[in-house]
Enzyme design. Sequence first.
Site, mmCIF file in Angstrom:
data_model
loop_
_atom_site.group_PDB
_atom_site.id
_atom_site.type_symbol
_atom_site.label_atom_id
_atom_site.label_comp_id
_atom_site.label_asym_id
_atom_site.label_seq_id
_atom_site.Cartn_x
_atom_site.Cartn_y
_atom_site.Cartn_z
ATOM 1 N N ARG A 42 101.927 66.877 33.189
ATOM 2 C CA ARG A 42 101.318 66.522 31.770
ATOM 3 C C ARG A 42 101.841 67.226 30.796
ATOM 4 N NH1 ARG A 42 97.667 63.137 31.213
ATOM 5 N NH2 ARG A 42 96.637 64.017 29.141
ATOM 6 N N THR A 86 92.564 76.740 40.790
ATOM 7 C CA THR A 86 94.030 76.686 40.579
ATOM 8 C C THR A 86 94.797 78.008 40.589
ATOM 9 O OG1 THR A 86 93.641 74.634 39.395
ATOM 10 C CG2 THR A 86 95.769 75.830 39.395
ATOM 11 N N CYS A 139 93.323 75.203 31.623
ATOM 12 C CA CYS A 139 93.913 74.392 32.867
ATOM 13 C C CYS A 139 95.329 74.373 32.367
ATOM 14 C CB CYS A 139 93.325 73.162 33.204
ATOM 15 S SG CYS A 139 91.633 73.376 34.026
ATOM 16 N N HIS A 146 107.427 50.762 29.597
ATOM 17 C CA HIS A 146 107.952 49.763 30.413
ATOM 18 C C HIS A 146 107.812 50.457 31.650
ATOM 19 C CE1 HIS A 146 111.580 47.941 32.256
ATOM 20 N NE2 HIS A 146 111.374 47.105 31.319
ATOM 21 N N LYS A 179 95.205 62.552 16.556
ATOM 22 C CA LYS A 179 95.222 61.677 17.588
ATOM 23 C C LYS A 179 95.229 60.180 17.341
ATOM 24 C CE LYS A 179 95.029 63.206 21.288
ATOM 25 N NZ LYS A 179 95.975 63.665 22.272
ATOM 26 N N ASP A 232 76.186 82.007 41.321
ATOM 27 C CA ASP A 232 76.949 82.139 39.966
ATOM 28 C C ASP A 232 76.203 83.587 39.512
ATOM 29 O OD1 ASP A 232 78.145 80.069 37.869
ATOM 30 O OD2 ASP A 232 77.662 82.066 37.303
ATOM 31 N N ARG A 277 90.369 68.609 41.244
ATOM 32 C CA ARG A 277 91.316 67.892 40.321
ATOM 33 C C ARG A 277 90.655 67.027 39.359
ATOM 34 N NH1 ARG A 277 94.709 64.288 44.521
ATOM 35 N NH2 ARG A 277 96.351 64.101 43.063
ATOM 36 N N GLY A 312 95.443 72.422 25.322
ATOM 37 C CA GLY A 312 94.372 73.476 25.297
ATOM 38 C C GLY A 312 93.411 73.301 26.479
ATOM 39 N N TYR A 367 88.532 72.551 22.743
ATOM 40 C CA TYR A 367 89.892 72.125 23.213
ATOM 41 C C TYR A 367 90.210 70.693 23.110
ATOM 42 C CZ TYR A 367 89.405 70.962 28.045
ATOM 43 O OH TYR A 367 89.291 70.420 29.189
ATOM 44 N N LYS A 419 98.712 70.920 43.016
ATOM 45 C CA LYS A 419 97.828 71.085 41.726
ATOM 46 C C LYS A 419 98.667 71.677 40.554
ATOM 47 C CE LYS A 419 94.574 71.565 39.267
ATOM 48 N NZ LYS A 419 93.539 70.319 38.667
HETATM 49 N N1 LIG Z 1 86.888 72.270 34.246
HETATM 50 C C1 LIG Z 1 87.743 71.510 34.751
HETATM 51 O O1 LIG Z 1 87.988 70.423 34.122
HETATM 52 C C2 LIG Z 1 88.632 71.869 35.987
HETATM 53 C C3 LIG Z 1 89.356 70.829 36.420
HETATM 54 C C4 LIG Z 1 90.107 71.153 37.589
HETATM 55 C C5 LIG Z 1 90.085 72.448 38.212
HETATM 56 N N2 LIG Z 1 89.203 73.193 37.582
HETATM 57 C C6 LIG Z 1 89.538 74.801 38.203
HETATM 58 O O2 LIG Z 1 88.168 75.147 38.437
HETATM 59 C C7 LIG Z 1 88.160 76.588 37.945
HETATM 60 C C8 LIG Z 1 86.723 76.969 37.346
HETATM 61 O O3 LIG Z 1 86.712 75.990 36.052
HETATM 62 P P1 LIG Z 1 85.400 75.780 35.209
HETATM 63 O O4 LIG Z 1 85.659 74.785 34.334
HETATM 64 O O5 LIG Z 1 84.174 75.613 36.245
HETATM 65 O O6 LIG Z 1 84.845 77.325 34.727
HETATM 66 P P2 LIG Z 1 83.646 77.699 33.838
HETATM 67 O O7 LIG Z 1 84.129 78.744 33.045
HETATM 68 O O8 LIG Z 1 83.177 76.387 33.181
HETATM 69 O O9 LIG Z 1 82.702 78.027 35.034
HETATM 70 C C9 LIG Z 1 83.075 79.294 35.610
HETATM 71 C C10 LIG Z 1 81.642 79.784 36.527
HETATM 72 O O10 LIG Z 1 81.858 80.769 37.306
HETATM 73 C C11 LIG Z 1 81.036 81.683 37.199
HETATM 74 N N3 LIG Z 1 81.419 83.071 37.702
HETATM 75 C C12 LIG Z 1 82.158 84.032 37.236
HETATM 76 N N4 LIG Z 1 82.592 84.922 38.008
HETATM 77 C C13 LIG Z 1 81.739 84.687 39.201
HETATM 78 C C14 LIG Z 1 81.609 85.493 40.352
HETATM 79 N N5 LIG Z 1 82.092 86.601 40.703
HETATM 80 N N6 LIG Z 1 81.030 85.011 41.373
HETATM 81 C C15 LIG Z 1 80.312 83.411 41.043
HETATM 82 N N7 LIG Z 1 80.450 83.198 39.918
HETATM 83 C C16 LIG Z 1 81.148 83.551 38.945
HETATM 84 C C17 LIG Z 1 80.676 81.767 35.815
HETATM 85 O O11 LIG Z 1 79.556 82.570 35.371
HETATM 86 C C18 LIG Z 1 80.599 80.351 35.387
HETATM 87 O O12 LIG Z 1 79.442 79.629 35.574
HETATM 88 C C19 LIG Z 1 89.465 76.652 36.904
HETATM 89 O O13 LIG Z 1 90.006 77.884 36.877
HETATM 90 C C20 LIG Z 1 90.260 75.650 37.423
HETATM 91 O O14 LIG Z 1 90.998 76.300 38.254
HETATM 92 C C21 LIG Z 1 88.521 73.272 36.489
#
Ligand SMILES: NC(=O)c1ccc[n+]([C@@H]2O[C@H](COP(=O)([O-])OP(=O)(O)OC[C@H]3O[C@@H](n4cnc5c(N)ncnc54)[C@H](O)[C@@H]3O)[C@@H](O)[C@H]2O)c1
Length: 400
Positions: free
Chosen positions: A216, A124, A261, A246, A395, A33, A158, A258, A315, A209
Amino acid sequence: MSKLKIAVVGLGKAGLPLAAVIADAGIEVLGVDVDKKKVELINRGVNPVKEEPGLSELIKKHGGNRLNATSDAITASKECNVHIVIVPLFIDDSKRPDFSIIEHAVESVGKGLKKKDIVVLETTVLVGTTESLIKGILEKNSMLKAGKDFYLAYSPERIMTGYSISRFKEFPKIVGGINGISTQKAFEIYKKFANPFKVANSRTAELAKIAEGVYRDVNIALANEFFKVSEHYNIDFWEMKEAAKHQYCNILEPGNVGGHCIPVYPWFLINSMNVPLIKAARQINDDMVRYYADRVDKIAKNKKNGKVGIIGLSYREGVKEKAYSRSIALIGLLKKKGYNVYGLDPLYTKEEVKKEFGIDYIDNFRKMDAIILMNRETSYKKELIKMKEKIVDVKNTLNG
Ligand SMILES: NC(=O)c1ccc[n+]([C@@H]2O[C@H](COP(=O)([O-])OP(=O)(O)OC[C@H]3O[C@@H](n4cnc5c(N)ncnc54)[C@H](O)[C@@H]3O)[C@@H](O)[C@H]2O)c1
């Protein structure tokens, strides 16, 4: 294959639970990270995503042992033989995807890539991204051939924040490669810590995906329309929703859409083809804030400098995430109408409310001329129920 070591690139709300689950399955994980503070916390066994149930225990158990973290992406790539990329993909103001974060992350993976390595994208993305953009960057930076020297697949994340650990175990993990051998190689790896489900190729996995999110969005838009129709006929929407249930009818909850995603994914399709239903749904859901603001007008009787409180700034409840939060749009709209806007969210301190949302904290509900209960925040129910006539209850929290 030499000893399995998996790099998880992006330790956010999705990536960190994934890394923790893999470590918990007995596999060595190196998380990557750019956020150095996060890296340091994880290595000390401290969970930076506190609100995720079950995650703190796993980080405490594995952080600094089987699960290590680093900001040195290229070295991490050199040390690992499987690379899972799960960094965010945002859309810009014109709703076009901004690939810069993914490109940067994948470039570093490419620079450390070796023969027989496996790369899996989980973010995604638009259909075709894995076999075009990702493949191109990896090949250019590694001088290796995808699908032959190394394997490349897509497996969508997911999970849902707040349920990441449990959902990860419950849901099948879709896996599709850029060719048959890539699908098979990725499938075998995921079998070690998840319940993988093979599909024909990476494009099928990518669309599956997007379809999940769009499904939704469209169904929430339908619920929002029924909500307005119910109001028009003076019918209790929530009672009607239950009565209509039903085998083939399950009306979702109306409200805001929000987070980074569901409001984002439909644009991957809207921007590239004619999908009028998907486009209309996006607009209906985004427009709900206007509907709530109009209700505020009725309650506050357009009082000049009236005080309007918003409860629920994230959100959704339980997730500290302001990306694409509709409360931000609502704040702007109410300010434009001339109201003094106040806010409250159990996940944000008084100072954070001011800093992150640019509004004052609600110290006293009674001082508000109207309140919009945006998320299902139940902790204030006792007090709010006494002033129901002043509340827009998005809600149905007060009756639930
Ligand atoms: N959060 C969810 O509920 C969820 C659910 C399904 C899918 N996703 C997918 O996961 C992706 C990430 O979502 P998230 O919620 O984890 O995001 P987030 O913002 O919580 O975390 C992203 C992380 O990536 C790090 N980052 C940014 N640039 C980077 C790089 N170049 N190298 C390494 N790390 C880097 C950031 O510092 C951060 O810690 C989404 O875009 C989506 O496609 C998320």
